[in-house]
Design an enzyme around this catalytic site. Structure first.
Site, mmCIF file in Angstrom:
data_model
loop_
_atom_site.group_PDB
_atom_site.id
_atom_site.type_symbol
_atom_site.label_atom_id
_atom_site.label_comp_id
_atom_site.label_asym_id
_atom_site.label_seq_id
_atom_site.Cartn_x
_atom_site.Cartn_y
_atom_site.Cartn_z
ATOM 1 N N GLN A 276 0.843 -1.194 0.000
ATOM 2 C CA GLN A 276 0.000 0.000 0.000
ATOM 3 C C GLN A 276 0.879 1.245 0.000
ATOM 4 O O GLN A 276 1.784 1.377 0.825
ATOM 5 C CB GLN A 276 -0.945 0.062 1.199
ATOM 6 C CG GLN A 276 -1.902 1.254 1.053
ATOM 7 C CD GLN A 276 -2.814 1.467 2.228
ATOM 8 O OE1 GLN A 276 -2.369 1.794 3.319
ATOM 9 N NE2 GLN A 276 -4.121 1.306 2.009
ATOM 10 N N CYS B 94 -6.883 7.113 4.711
ATOM 11 C CA CYS B 94 -6.314 7.442 6.021
ATOM 12 C C CYS B 94 -6.570 8.911 6.353
ATOM 13 O O CYS B 94 -6.249 9.797 5.557
ATOM 14 C CB CYS B 94 -4.821 7.157 6.032
ATOM 15 S SG CYS B 94 -4.028 7.536 7.610
ATOM 16 N N ASN C 169 -14.837 -3.083 3.641
ATOM 17 C CA ASN C 169 -13.941 -2.932 4.782
ATOM 18 C C ASN C 169 -14.659 -2.136 5.867
ATOM 19 O O ASN C 169 -15.477 -1.273 5.573
ATOM 20 C CB ASN C 169 -12.657 -2.205 4.348
ATOM 21 C CG ASN C 169 -11.739 -1.852 5.499
ATOM 22 O OD1 ASN C 169 -11.312 -0.719 5.642
ATOM 23 N ND2 ASN C 169 -11.423 -2.815 6.338
ATOM 24 N N GLY C 170 -14.349 -2.464 7.130
ATOM 25 C CA GLY C 170 -14.893 -1.698 8.245
ATOM 26 C C GLY C 170 -15.839 -2.504 9.115
ATOM 27 O O GLY C 170 -16.906 -2.905 8.667
ATOM 28 N N ARG D 209 -8.745 -4.740 12.502
ATOM 29 C CA ARG D 209 -8.303 -4.961 13.880
ATOM 30 C C ARG D 209 -8.659 -6.343 14.421
ATOM 31 O O ARG D 209 -7.909 -6.911 15.211
ATOM 32 C CB ARG D 209 -8.902 -3.877 14.779
ATOM 33 C CG ARG D 209 -8.247 -2.511 14.616
ATOM 34 C CD ARG D 209 -9.071 -1.414 15.256
ATOM 35 N NE ARG D 209 -10.293 -1.161 14.498
ATOM 36 C CZ ARG D 209 -11.321 -0.470 14.941
ATOM 37 N NH1 ARG D 209 -11.288 0.026 16.166
ATOM 38 N NH2 ARG D 209 -12.376 -0.258 14.185
#
Length: 341
Positions: A68, A98, A209-210, A232
């Site tokens: 990335q 980000c 994602n998330g 996470r």
């Protein structure tokens, strides 16, 4: 769908600063053969002017692995994409999600969602510099640019530059007023926005994602998404990855036990110790391996307290393992052990 036909992005582990370094990725690879792994975000400046081995070096066992990048200058990103191919990566990803102050000050990350033309030029340049897949990771919006119309304009503009894969964090980002941690927790998850995006762009690969905390949740999302990226949860409870190859990729091989995962990791740890790497740098990524299990406290305490002593080596890991019951170390997970968080 056969195991070999399962797409590369079916499951991936998100790029996470200070977490998904090369040691973490080697450890995760002991648990799952098929899950796509991402590096931490590497800025173009660090890559072009810094220690390339430190930023890019990885073990062949990590494949498939993606780099990335953080940046906004098309020429610099193109050079970094070319370098990613030279170093043997399987994909290069542009960070447009980000929200940290450092990233904003460099005019990249989530703030790029406000300038889709800049992202399109960067993607076009990167694609011209490498034959690797060039993907984009982004939010569903930023600040007041959070309408679905803005999101689709962003995707349509970047698609026109040749991007076919979008990894969508299903939260907006506030570029002022919230910390990066708060931006991962406070803006509400809106899976329905990502689902609508897939419906409106069926020809694109859309990765969710998330907030995905388990393989069950990932499997449910795969009913409409092309893939799921776990963040996470995969770091804090890495053993959830042990069943990924079977449940999500259709592999027929048995999942590893926790003992097998550690034993597979130790030769790499020994090699790194010989090169002067401190034990905690490798073992911190394993601290969550026994989450919720008897012996978890002993494992973490031993590694944390003994691992920082001068000369700490594999004996500390053996001592930590000795305090975990065999019934935990040697159980092979099955359907009855599914997590449904």
């Amino acid at each position: 769908m056969t195991a070999s036909a399962r797409p590369l992005h079916t499951l991936s582990v998100a790029p996470m600063m200070d977490w998904t370094d090369r040691h973490c990725r080697v450890f995760h690879r002991t648990l799952t053969r098929r899950t796509l792994l991402y590096t931490e975000m590497v800025t173009t400046g660090a890559l072009l002017h810094g220690d390339r081995e430190r930023h890019l070096g990885f073990s062949p066992t990590e494949h498939p692995v993606a780099l990335q990048l953080g940046g906004s200058d098309a020429a610099a990103l193109a050079e970094c994409a070319r370098t990613a191919q030279d170093w043997g990566y399987d994909e290069v990803n542009l960070n447009c999600g980000c929200p940290s102050d450092r990233v904003q000050n460099g005019s990249f990350g989530a703030c790029l969602m406000g300038t889709p033309d800049v992202v399109a030029r960067a993607v076009e340049a990167m694609r011209g510099a490498t034959s690797l897949p060039v993907t984009v990771k982004h939010r569903i919006g930023i600040d007041d640019l959070d309408s679905y119309e803005h999101l689709t304009r962003f995707v349509r503009t970047v698609e026109a530059a040749g991007c076919q894969t979008f990894i969508v964090h299903a939260r907006k980002a506030w570029l002022s007023g919230l910390s990066p941690k708060e931006n991962r927790e406070i803006p509400p998850l809106r899976y329905e926005v990502v689902q609508q995006l897939k419906a409106d762009f069926p020809h694109l690969t859309i990765i969710l994602n998330g907030g995905v905390l388990s393989l069950d949740a990932a499997q449910a999302a795969l009913g409409w998404a092309d893939g799921v990226m776990i963040g996470r949860a995969a770091y804090q409870d890495p053993y959830l990855l042990a069943l990924a190859d079977q449940w999500l990729f259709g592999e027929e091989t048995q999942p590893v036990t926790r003992r097998e995962a550690i034993e597979a990791y130790l030769p790499y740890v020994a090699e790194q110790l010989e090169q002067g790497q401190p034990l905690p740098r490798m073992m911190k990524h394993t601290l969550g391996l026994f989450t919720g299990q008897p012996g978890a406290r002993h494992w973490k305490r031993t590694l944390s307290e003994q691992g920082y002593k001068p000369g700490a080596g594999l004996a500390v890991v053996r001592e930590a393992l000795a305090g975990v019951p065999d019934t935990v170390l040697d159980v092979r997970p099955g359907v009855g052990e599914r997590q449904t968080a």
